[in-house]
Design a protein around this motif. Sequence first.
Motif, PDB file in Angstrom:
ATOM      1  N   ASN A 140       3.420 -21.008 -35.803  1.00 39.32           N
ATOM      2  CA  ASN A 140       4.513 -21.366 -34.887  1.00 39.32           C
ATOM      3  C   ASN A 140       5.607 -20.293 -34.842  1.00 39.32           C
ATOM      4  N   THR A 141       5.177 -19.077 -34.551  1.00 44.29           N
ATOM      5  CA  THR A 141       6.131 -17.962 -34.498  1.00 44.29           C
ATOM      6  C   THR A 141       6.174 -17.343 -33.095  1.00 44.29           C
ATOM      7  N   GLU A 142       6.021 -18.168 -32.071  1.00 45.74           N
ATOM      8  CA  GLU A 142       6.007 -17.644 -30.707  1.00 45.74           C
ATOM      9  C   GLU A 142       7.287 -16.872 -30.360  1.00 45.74           C
ATOM     10  N   LYS A 143       8.381 -17.209 -30.993  1.00 52.17           N
ATOM     11  CA  LYS A 143       9.657 -16.573 -30.701  1.00 52.17           C
ATOM     12  C   LYS A 143       9.717 -15.139 -31.211  1.00 52.17           C
ATOM     13  N   PHE A 144       8.903 -14.827 -32.236  1.00 53.32           N
ATOM     14  CA  PHE A 144       9.026 -13.535 -32.911  1.00 53.32           C
ATOM     15  C   PHE A 144       7.778 -12.660 -32.863  1.00 53.32           C
ATOM     16  N   ILE A 145       6.603 -13.247 -32.702  1.00 55.98           N
ATOM     17  CA  ILE A 145       5.361 -12.517 -32.936  1.00 55.98           C
ATOM     18  C   ILE A 145       5.163 -11.349 -31.974  1.00 55.98           C
ATOM     19  N   ARG A 146       5.652 -11.453 -30.755  1.00 53.79           N
ATOM     20  CA  ARG A 146       5.481 -10.355 -29.804  1.00 53.79           C
ATOM     21  C   ARG A 146       6.200  -9.092 -30.299  1.00 53.79           C
ATOM     22  N   ALA A 147       7.430  -9.247 -30.751  1.00 53.39           N
ATOM     23  CA  ALA A 147       8.186  -8.094 -31.253  1.00 53.39           C
ATOM     24  C   ALA A 147       7.534  -7.519 -32.509  1.00 53.39           C
ATOM     25  N   THR A 148       6.984  -8.388 -33.349  1.00 56.66           N
ATOM     26  CA  THR A 148       6.305  -7.933 -34.564  1.00 56.66           C
ATOM     27  C   THR A 148       5.083  -7.097 -34.216  1.00 56.66           C
ATOM     28  N   LEU A 149       4.281  -7.586 -33.289  1.00 52.42           N
ATOM     29  CA  LEU A 149       3.095  -6.850 -32.848  1.00 52.42           C
ATOM     30  C   LEU A 149       3.472  -5.512 -32.216  1.00 52.42           C
ATOM     31  N   GLU A 150       4.502  -5.504 -31.413  1.00 50.12           N
ATOM     32  CA  GLU A 150       4.935  -4.266 -30.766  1.00 50.12           C
ATOM     33  C   GLU A 150       5.414  -3.248 -31.789  1.00 50.12           C
ATOM     34  N   SER A 151       6.053  -3.716 -32.855  1.00 44.48           N
ATOM     35  CA  SER A 151       6.521  -2.784 -33.879  1.00 44.48           C
ATOM     36  C   SER A 151       5.350  -2.121 -34.602  1.00 44.48           C
ATOM     37  N   VAL A 152       4.214  -2.812 -34.680  1.00 46.91           N
ATOM     38  CA  VAL A 152       3.011  -2.221 -35.277  1.00 46.91           C
ATOM     39  C   VAL A 152       2.367  -1.246 -34.289  1.00 46.91           C
ATOM     40  N   GLN A 153       2.264  -1.643 -33.049  1.00 49.32           N
ATOM     41  CA  GLN A 153       1.668  -0.759 -32.051  1.00 49.32           C
ATOM     42  C   GLN A 153       2.472   0.526 -31.869  1.00 49.32           C
ATOM     43  N   ASN A 154       3.756   0.476 -32.161  1.00 49.10           N
ATOM     44  CA  ASN A 154       4.621   1.650 -32.006  1.00 49.10           C
ATOM     45  C   ASN A 154       4.587   2.590 -33.205  1.00 49.10           C
ATOM     46  N   GLN A 155       3.724   2.312 -34.163  1.00 50.12           N
ATOM     47  CA  GLN A 155       3.640   3.173 -35.343  1.00 50.12           C
ATOM     48  C   GLN A 155       3.164   4.577 -34.987  1.00 50.12           C
ATOM     49  N   THR A 156       3.786   5.580 -35.602  1.00 47.71           N
ATOM     50  CA  THR A 156       3.327   6.952 -35.418  1.00 47.71           C
ATOM     51  C   THR A 156       2.004   7.185 -36.144  1.00 47.71           C
ATOM     52  N   TYR A 157       1.729   6.396 -37.172  1.00 52.17           N
ATOM     53  CA  TYR A 157       0.439   6.410 -37.867  1.00 52.17           C
ATOM     54  C   TYR A 157      -0.437   5.365 -37.182  1.00 52.17           C
ATOM     55  N   GLN A 158      -1.498   5.804 -36.542  1.00 48.14           N
ATOM     56  CA  GLN A 158      -2.238   4.932 -35.641  1.00 48.14           C
ATOM     57  C   GLN A 158      -3.539   4.354 -36.206  1.00 48.14           C
ATOM     58  N   ASN A 159      -3.954   4.800 -37.391  1.00 51.66           N
ATOM     59  CA  ASN A 159      -5.220   4.301 -37.935  1.00 51.66           C
ATOM     60  C   ASN A 159      -4.989   3.038 -38.765  1.00 51.66           C
ATOM     61  N   TRP A 160      -4.853   1.923 -38.059  1.00 55.16           N
ATOM     62  CA  TRP A 160      -4.598   0.643 -38.712  1.00 55.16           C
ATOM     63  C   TRP A 160      -5.394  -0.467 -38.045  1.00 55.16           C
ATOM     64  N   GLU A 161      -5.558  -1.541 -38.762  1.00 53.21           N
ATOM     65  CA  GLU A 161      -6.051  -2.794 -38.200  1.00 53.21           C
ATOM     66  C   GLU A 161      -5.056  -3.869 -38.609  1.00 53.21           C
ATOM     67  N   MET A 162      -4.707  -4.726 -37.661  1.00 56.73           N
ATOM     68  CA  MET A 162      -3.764  -5.803 -37.954  1.00 56.73           C
ATOM     69  C   MET A 162      -4.533  -7.117 -37.944  1.00 56.73           C
ATOM     70  N   ILE A 163      -4.632  -7.719 -39.106  1.00 58.71           N
ATOM     71  CA  ILE A 163      -5.411  -8.946 -39.252  1.00 58.71           C
ATOM     72  C   ILE A 163      -4.457 -10.127 -39.296  1.00 58.71           C
ATOM     73  N   LEU A 164      -4.473 -10.894 -38.226  1.00 57.00           N
ATOM     74  CA  LEU A 164      -3.597 -12.061 -38.118  1.00 57.00           C
ATOM     75  C   LEU A 164      -4.421 -13.319 -38.306  1.00 57.00           C
ATOM     76  N   VAL A 165      -4.015 -14.152 -39.242  1.00 58.48           N
ATOM     77  CA  VAL A 165      -4.680 -15.432 -39.469  1.00 58.48           C
ATOM     78  C   VAL A 165      -3.698 -16.531 -39.099  1.00 58.48           C
ATOM     79  N   ASP A 166      -4.043 -17.253 -38.021  1.00 58.59           N
ATOM     80  CA  ASP A 166      -3.143 -18.307 -37.561  1.00 58.59           C
ATOM     81  C   ASP A 166      -3.452 -19.615 -38.269  1.00 58.59           C
TER      82      ASP A 166
END
Length: 255
Positions: A13-39
């Motif tokens: 139940n983080t609809e208010k925040f999760i978009r900004a969190t995801l964008e902060s990861v996508q904006n990383q200068t280091y691009q070799n990552w995987e983001m594993i989200l378990v809802d």
Amino acid sequence: MNDLVSILTPTYNTEKFIRATLESVQNQTYQNWEMILVDDASTDKTVSIIEEFAQNDSRVKLFKLPENRGNGFARNAALEKATGKYIAYLDADDLWFSEKLEKQIQFLKMNNQPFTFSYYDSIDEEGNNLSRRVESPNPLTYNELFFCNYVGNLTAIYDSDYFGKIILETTQKRQDWRIWLTILKQIKIAKPVPEPLAFYRIRKNSISSSKFKLIKHNFGVYREFHGYNLVFSVLLMMRFLFTQLIIKRKYIKKI
């Protein structure tokens, strides 16, 4: 070598925040990552927002639990899915600076360290900067960590080739502190990247906002995780409170 970083993010139940969190990861200068989200069986729009990102970025990986099992269970489930050399933690309402991963991975390699963390700044629910920076002892010893959790969960990264995947009991509270204690028990000291690399969001209804619950969960670290008897755990908790209220204050800076 551009090693893969697995970012573990439990959501509920983080609809208010999760978009900004995801964008902060996508904006990383280091691009070799995987983001594993378990809802953890969200009832709001959290899942649909994550699915939107996952459809456009294969590095965003969503797994859904059929029923609510708690934050610790979701985090362990994410860890089991991780394939990266490095394990990083990011809660669904926190944010990373764009150079966070790049600076920490470089720091780990240059210092030949299997674990590091960083300082962080604080924001409120609306994303307003609270002009509050949380630092730590540098270096951080096991004894210092024993009496105070100086490691912000949103800043920690460890080398899974060195430690393996550190999975703890899902019923345990303060799971993050227990992980850092497990790590420092092996390596004795840890060096932080001595600058802020993330924003910690302070929410009114969070567990850490309840002082009574915080004391209860921290006491459980001494009583359950370390296995000390009741009397000794109470004495340790008194030292913990002194450290938390007096000593740690010097590491919280107004900026």
